[in-house]
Design a protein around this motif. Structure first.
Motif, PDB file in Angstrom:
ATOM      1  N   LEU A  10       0.826  -1.203   0.000  1.00  0.00           N
ATOM      2  CA  LEU A  10       0.000   0.000   0.000  1.00  0.00           C
ATOM      3  C   LEU A  10       0.862   1.255   0.000  1.00  0.00           C
ATOM      4  CD1 LEU A  10      -2.722   1.439   0.213  1.00  0.00           C
ATOM      5  CD2 LEU A  10      -2.557   1.162   2.686  1.00  0.00           C
ATOM      6  N   LEU A  11       1.845   1.323   0.870  1.00  0.00           N
ATOM      7  CA  LEU A  11       2.719   2.496   0.925  1.00  0.00           C
ATOM      8  C   LEU A  11       3.509   2.666  -0.369  1.00  0.00           C
ATOM      9  CD1 LEU A  11       3.984   2.279   4.595  1.00  0.00           C
ATOM     10  CD2 LEU A  11       2.371   3.921   3.635  1.00  0.00           C
ATOM     11  N   ARG A  12       3.941   1.581  -0.951  1.00  0.00           N
ATOM     12  CA  ARG A  12       4.672   1.654  -2.216  1.00  0.00           C
ATOM     13  C   ARG A  12       3.768   2.225  -3.314  1.00  0.00           C
ATOM     14  NH1 ARG A  12       6.131  -3.671  -3.201  1.00  0.00           N
ATOM     15  NH2 ARG A  12       7.676  -3.466  -1.587  1.00  0.00           N
ATOM     16  N   ARG A  13       2.528   1.755  -3.358  1.00  0.00           N
ATOM     17  CA  ARG A  13       1.595   2.247  -4.379  1.00  0.00           C
ATOM     18  C   ARG A  13       1.271   3.721  -4.169  1.00  0.00           C
ATOM     19  NH1 ARG A  13      -2.974  -2.351  -5.492  1.00  0.00           N
ATOM     20  NH2 ARG A  13      -1.554  -3.947  -6.254  1.00  0.00           N
ATOM     21  N   LEU A  14       1.107   4.124  -2.919  1.00  0.00           N
ATOM     22  CA  LEU A  14       0.771   5.511  -2.647  1.00  0.00           C
ATOM     23  C   LEU A  14       1.954   6.438  -2.894  1.00  0.00           C
ATOM     24  CD1 LEU A  14      -1.390   5.168   0.570  1.00  0.00           C
ATOM     25  CD2 LEU A  14      -2.167   5.606  -1.757  1.00  0.00           C
ATOM     26  N   GLY A  15       3.152   5.929  -2.754  1.00  0.00           N
ATOM     27  CA  GLY A  15       4.335   6.762  -2.922  1.00  0.00           C
ATOM     28  C   GLY A  15       4.816   6.884  -4.355  1.00  0.00           C
ATOM     29  N   HIS A  16       4.436   5.960  -5.207  1.00  0.00           N
ATOM     30  CA  HIS A  16       4.935   5.946  -6.580  1.00  0.00           C
ATOM     31  C   HIS A  16       3.939   6.614  -7.510  1.00  0.00           C
ATOM     32  CE1 HIS A  16       7.044   4.631 -10.116  1.00  0.00           C
ATOM     33  NE2 HIS A  16       5.940   4.090 -10.584  1.00  0.00           N
ATOM     34  N   ASP A  17       4.329   7.737  -8.056  1.00  0.00           N
ATOM     35  CA  ASP A  17       3.491   8.430  -9.035  1.00  0.00           C
ATOM     36  C   ASP A  17       2.081   8.644  -8.483  1.00  0.00           C
ATOM     37  OD1 ASP A  17       3.387   9.754 -11.405  1.00  0.00           O
ATOM     38  OD2 ASP A  17       3.000   7.984 -12.638  1.00  0.00           O
ATOM     39  N   SER A  18       2.029   9.170  -7.252  1.00  0.00           N
ATOM     40  CA  SER A  18       0.794   9.217  -6.477  1.00  0.00           C
ATOM     41  C   SER A  18      -0.366   9.920  -7.164  1.00  0.00           C
ATOM     42  CB  SER A  18       1.054   9.894  -5.138  1.00  0.00           C
ATOM     43  OG  SER A  18       1.884   9.098  -4.349  1.00  0.00           O
ATOM     44  N   ARG A  19      -0.116  11.022  -7.826  1.00  0.00           N
ATOM     45  CA  ARG A  19      -1.234  11.800  -8.375  1.00  0.00           C
ATOM     46  C   ARG A  19      -2.037  11.034  -9.419  1.00  0.00           C
ATOM     47  NH1 ARG A  19      -0.969  16.737  -6.205  1.00  0.00           N
ATOM     48  NH2 ARG A  19       1.050  17.565  -5.641  1.00  0.00           N
ATOM     49  N   LYS A  20      -1.421  10.062 -10.040  1.00  0.00           N
ATOM     50  CA  LYS A  20      -2.122   9.268 -11.049  1.00  0.00           C
ATOM     51  C   LYS A  20      -2.765   8.020 -10.442  1.00  0.00           C
ATOM     52  CE  LYS A  20       0.964  10.677 -14.748  1.00  0.00           C
ATOM     53  NZ  LYS A  20       1.969  10.216 -15.704  1.00  0.00           N
ATOM     54  N   ASN A  21      -2.429   7.703  -9.212  1.00  0.00           N
ATOM     55  CA  ASN A  21      -2.876   6.476  -8.576  1.00  0.00           C
ATOM     56  C   ASN A  21      -4.311   6.624  -8.066  1.00  0.00           C
ATOM     57  OD1 ASN A  21      -3.246   4.618  -6.227  1.00  0.00           O
ATOM     58  ND2 ASN A  21      -1.224   3.918  -6.917  1.00  0.00           N
ATOM     59  N   ARG A  22      -5.179   5.725  -8.470  1.00  0.00           N
ATOM     60  CA  ARG A  22      -6.592   5.790  -8.069  1.00  0.00           C
ATOM     61  C   ARG A  22      -6.758   5.622  -6.566  1.00  0.00           C
ATOM     62  NH1 ARG A  22      -9.112   1.589 -12.173  1.00  0.00           N
ATOM     63  NH2 ARG A  22      -8.430   0.373 -10.408  1.00  0.00           N
ATOM     64  N   LEU A  23      -5.969   4.741  -5.969  1.00  0.00           N
ATOM     65  CA  LEU A  23      -6.058   4.521  -4.525  1.00  0.00           C
ATOM     66  C   LEU A  23      -5.657   5.784  -3.765  1.00  0.00           C
ATOM     67  CD1 LEU A  23      -6.634   2.500  -2.284  1.00  0.00           C
ATOM     68  CD2 LEU A  23      -4.251   1.752  -2.453  1.00  0.00           C
ATOM     69  N   TYR A  24      -4.601   6.434  -4.209  1.00  0.00           N
ATOM     70  CA  TYR A  24      -4.167   7.701  -3.600  1.00  0.00           C
ATOM     71  C   TYR A  24      -5.275   8.743  -3.700  1.00  0.00           C
ATOM     72  CZ  TYR A  24      -1.793  12.187  -3.181  1.00  0.00           C
ATOM     73  OH  TYR A  24      -1.447  13.463  -2.814  1.00  0.00           O
ATOM     74  N   ARG A  25      -5.872   8.864  -4.872  1.00  0.00           N
ATOM     75  CA  ARG A  25      -6.931   9.863  -5.059  1.00  0.00           C
ATOM     76  C   ARG A  25      -8.145   9.541  -4.193  1.00  0.00           C
ATOM     77  NH1 ARG A  25      -6.157   9.648 -11.214  1.00  0.00           N
ATOM     78  NH2 ARG A  25      -8.036   8.410 -11.045  1.00  0.00           N
ATOM     79  N   ALA A  26      -8.462   8.251  -4.059  1.00  0.00           N
ATOM     80  CA  ALA A  26      -9.597   7.854  -3.220  1.00  0.00           C
ATOM     81  C   ALA A  26      -9.338   8.217  -1.763  1.00  0.00           C
ATOM     82  CB  ALA A  26      -9.848   6.357  -3.356  1.00  0.00           C
ATOM     83  N   PHE A  27      -8.132   7.933  -1.269  1.00  0.00           N
ATOM     84  CA  PHE A  27      -7.802   8.292   0.116  1.00  0.00           C
ATOM     85  C   PHE A  27      -7.770   9.800   0.307  1.00  0.00           C
ATOM     86  CE2 PHE A  27      -5.946   3.944   0.846  1.00  0.00           C
ATOM     87  CZ  PHE A  27      -6.788   3.613   1.895  1.00  0.00           C
ATOM     88  N   ARG A  28      -7.316  10.522  -0.689  1.00  0.00           N
ATOM     89  CA  ARG A  28      -7.286  11.981  -0.593  1.00  0.00           C
ATOM     90  C   ARG A  28      -8.708  12.531  -0.483  1.00  0.00           C
ATOM     91  NH1 ARG A  28      -4.943  14.859  -5.631  1.00  0.00           N
ATOM     92  NH2 ARG A  28      -6.981  14.235  -6.359  1.00  0.00           N
ATOM     93  N   GLU A  29      -9.610  12.003  -1.285  1.00  0.00           N
ATOM     94  CA  GLU A  29     -11.009  12.440  -1.223  1.00  0.00           C
ATOM     95  C   GLU A  29     -11.654  12.050   0.098  1.00  0.00           C
ATOM     96  OE1 GLU A  29     -12.529  14.534  -3.251  1.00  0.00           O
ATOM     97  OE2 GLU A  29     -10.602  14.641  -4.278  1.00  0.00           O
TER      98      GLU A  29
END
Length: 57
Positions: A10-29
């Motif tokens: 999870l941390l790797r996915r959120l840290g890599h190219d975060s702005r394009k990551n759907r999971l990152y955007r979902a957590f941000r929202e």
């Protein structure tokens, strides 16, 4: 059933190219929604404001 995701993955996915990551955007929202709810509660509950003000002194 949703697939399990390790915290490392999870941390790797959120840290890599975060702005394009759907999971990152979902957590941000989700974070924005939670922040809005807390603010609305703060504004609508005088007792909460008083207790927070007392703690800040």
């Amino acid at each position: 059933m949703p697939a399990a995701l390790s915290s490392v993955t999870l941390l790797r996915r959120l840290g890599h190219d975060s702005r394009k990551n759907r999971l990152y955007r979902a957590f941000r929202e989700l974070g924005r929604a939670v922040r809005t709810l807390v603010l609305l509660r703060y504004l609508s509950e005088p007792e909460l404001r008083e207790s927070i003000t007392a703690m800040m002194k």
